[in-house]
Design a protein around this motif. Sequence first.
Motif, PDB file in Angstrom:
ATOM      1  N   LYS A 462      45.406  80.530 -16.105  1.00  0.00           N
ATOM      2  CA  LYS A 462      44.393  80.145 -15.119  1.00  0.00           C
ATOM      3  C   LYS A 462      44.620  80.932 -13.835  1.00  0.00           C
ATOM      4  CE  LYS A 462      43.735  75.395 -16.794  1.00  0.00           C
ATOM      5  NZ  LYS A 462      43.821  73.949 -16.456  1.00  0.00           N
ATOM      6  N   THR A 466      40.346  74.178  -9.485  1.00  0.00           N
ATOM      7  CA  THR A 466      39.382  73.395  -8.716  1.00  0.00           C
ATOM      8  C   THR A 466      40.107  72.301  -7.941  1.00  0.00           C
ATOM      9  OG1 THR A 466      39.010  71.815 -10.501  1.00  0.00           O
ATOM     10  CG2 THR A 466      37.624  73.802 -10.477  1.00  0.00           C
ATOM     11  N   LYS A 467      39.386  71.686  -7.024  1.00  0.00           N
ATOM     12  CA  LYS A 467      39.944  70.587  -6.239  1.00  0.00           C
ATOM     13  C   LYS A 467      40.363  69.442  -7.157  1.00  0.00           C
ATOM     14  CE  LYS A 467      38.820  67.460  -2.411  1.00  0.00           C
ATOM     15  NZ  LYS A 467      37.784  67.070  -1.425  1.00  0.00           N
ATOM     16  N   GLU A 468      39.553  69.155  -8.171  1.00  0.00           N
ATOM     17  CA  GLU A 468      39.858  68.069  -9.102  1.00  0.00           C
ATOM     18  C   GLU A 468      41.124  68.374  -9.902  1.00  0.00           C
ATOM     19  OE1 GLU A 468      37.773  65.614 -12.813  1.00  0.00           O
ATOM     20  OE2 GLU A 468      36.818  67.410 -12.002  1.00  0.00           O
ATOM     21  N   GLU A 469      41.287  69.633 -10.319  1.00  0.00           N
ATOM     22  CA  GLU A 469      42.476  70.007 -11.089  1.00  0.00           C
ATOM     23  C   GLU A 469      43.749  69.888 -10.252  1.00  0.00           C
ATOM     24  OE1 GLU A 469      40.637  73.231 -14.306  1.00  0.00           O
ATOM     25  OE2 GLU A 469      41.178  73.880 -12.287  1.00  0.00           O
ATOM     26  N   TYR A 513      43.408  75.964   1.249  1.00  0.00           N
ATOM     27  CA  TYR A 513      42.307  76.028   0.283  1.00  0.00           C
ATOM     28  C   TYR A 513      41.006  75.430   0.798  1.00  0.00           C
ATOM     29  CZ  TYR A 513      46.320  76.868  -2.777  1.00  0.00           C
ATOM     30  OH  TYR A 513      47.474  77.364  -3.331  1.00  0.00           O
ATOM     31  N   MET A 515      40.102  72.287   1.289  1.00  0.00           N
ATOM     32  CA  MET A 515      39.684  71.166   0.439  1.00  0.00           C
ATOM     33  C   MET A 515      39.805  69.828   1.156  1.00  0.00           C
ATOM     34  SD  MET A 515      41.286  72.322  -3.237  1.00  0.00           S
ATOM     35  CE  MET A 515      40.716  73.801  -4.079  1.00  0.00           C
TER      36      MET A 515
END
Length: 604
Positions: A462, A466-469, A513, A515
């Motif tokens: 990867k 993402t923010k969720e990951e 990031y 976020m």
Amino acid sequence: MFDNKKFRYAMYYVFGAGIILMILNFVLVDFKTQSIKYNEFTKMLTEKKIDEVQISADKIIIIPKPEEGQKKKILYTVNIGDDQLVEKLTAAGVTFGGVANDTNPLKAFFFNWVLPIIMFTFLGRLIFGKLDKKLGNGVMSFGKNTAKLYAENETGKTFSDVAGQEEAKESLVEIVDFLHNPQKYVEIGAKLPKGALLVGPPGTGKTLLAKAVAGEAKVPFFSMSGSEFVEMFVGMGAARVRDLFKQAAEKAPCIIFIDEIDAIGKSREGNISGNDEREQTLNQLLAEMDGFDSSKPVVILAATNRPEVLDKALLRPGRFDRRVIVDRPDLKGREAILKVHLKSVKYSENLDVLAIAKATPGAVGADLANMVNEAALRAVKHSRKEIMQEDLEEAIEVILAGKEKKDRIMSDKEKKTVAFHEVGHALVAALLKGTDPVHKITIVPRTMGALGYTMQLPEEDKYLLTKEELFNEISILLGGRAAEEVEFKAISTGASNDIEKATQTARSMVTMYGMSDRFDMMGLESPSNRYLDGRPVQNCSAETSSIIDEETLKIIKEAHNKAVDILENNRELMTKIAERLLDKETIMGDEFMEFVRGSESHED
């Protein structure tokens, strides 16, 4: 033909032998002679114990009569000018005579001046010669370069020995081709790049690439470290740079490789002392690279993992024209690197190299070489003639977590705490979407301090998260502590490393990031030394820093609560897996997922 060097060494041996003989003579004389008082001498005369006497201006040499069973010894005493000495000697019946003084001036000059000078010269050469060997190029030759020169094909490396760095090799192929076929480039007006800077993390193969370039080009290869230019005396480093480029011009076409160039190439900005050794060496390097004769095909390669600290003048076009990134290899690159290192060992035909490559995300070439070697050692330990899949898998764990610590015996309570802790990590990872699959759960202690660990292996590399990951990653890290809270209603010190990683990830989400809702896309930190530890440097006020802490804590709390909710809702499953883990000590990913799928089908 007269060999001056051999003659010089022969003279050293002659002088050395002479000095040794003189020393032995003095020592032996000292052992054979003994000083006595004058009254002892007269007593021996009276007792008629003396055989012969030799009289000189300052002393009297006495040869006593030999006694049975004893070696002959020479005695001496000071001549005090006794007027009756001759009469006493005659009365005692002793043979006596005088010792003439040496009146030859040439002989005296030789022994008093020439011989001592020769002795000190030889000893000085002997001492400095040993220092020369220890210091490399000699005490009296500071200005000479210490580069190791490899002749054509001596590096023993070609591009076939370098894997996983296809883009870097492609950037260097043109340099090799130019050294082989300069005419086709000259016809169109192209010039040979003066230098290429190899940049990347430690262990990615920068030095290996430089040797491969020299091996492919089949030209002489000068190799040295940047620290070798830095000397105790100011100006010596600059002299070495001049000497290196002078020799390179004589050997052209050739390649100069300077490893760890940041040792001499650091930026001069903010340097208070304007005349130190490092700055003079850098100035000389800049002058040599800029004034180097472009008609002579000499390429300068340099390697560093700290490009941000290098002086801007060193990086401008005309000096280092190309920056070649030698980064961590991807999945395909790791597979290719493993195949290169496996060529030198015996391994099973059933070995799954791709599986090992998938299990080592982020590993560099040096790591993979170490893993193959560890696997070979393990195979020998188990009396096998070839490396098996299990050897490589165990080698990965040894490098990541250390060897199994079999002498560490935990109590049942601690073992149960560790089991629930590790199952907490694994269960949160399995029940969240988009996370890497669990490969192994174990509660066997390791030498690097881990009492147990949960290994997740990504199915693919990867490059974006993402923010969720990232949030899920924090939840997985805090899943171990959450399991302790859910099962025991108590917490232990076992989550210290998890907390450190979770805090760093949450902080990066806020500061780097963009976020965080509060700061939007404001950059509050920037990474430094991106190819080393990558520690961030803060770009905000103290007031903003306190708000960053609040935002970081908010993310951690949310992730923590999410992990607790997941485990409370699946407490029965967690207990079942933990009991299995306590019984077996190690559960592989397939068996773990059977428990998880069985629970899901039961709920359905």
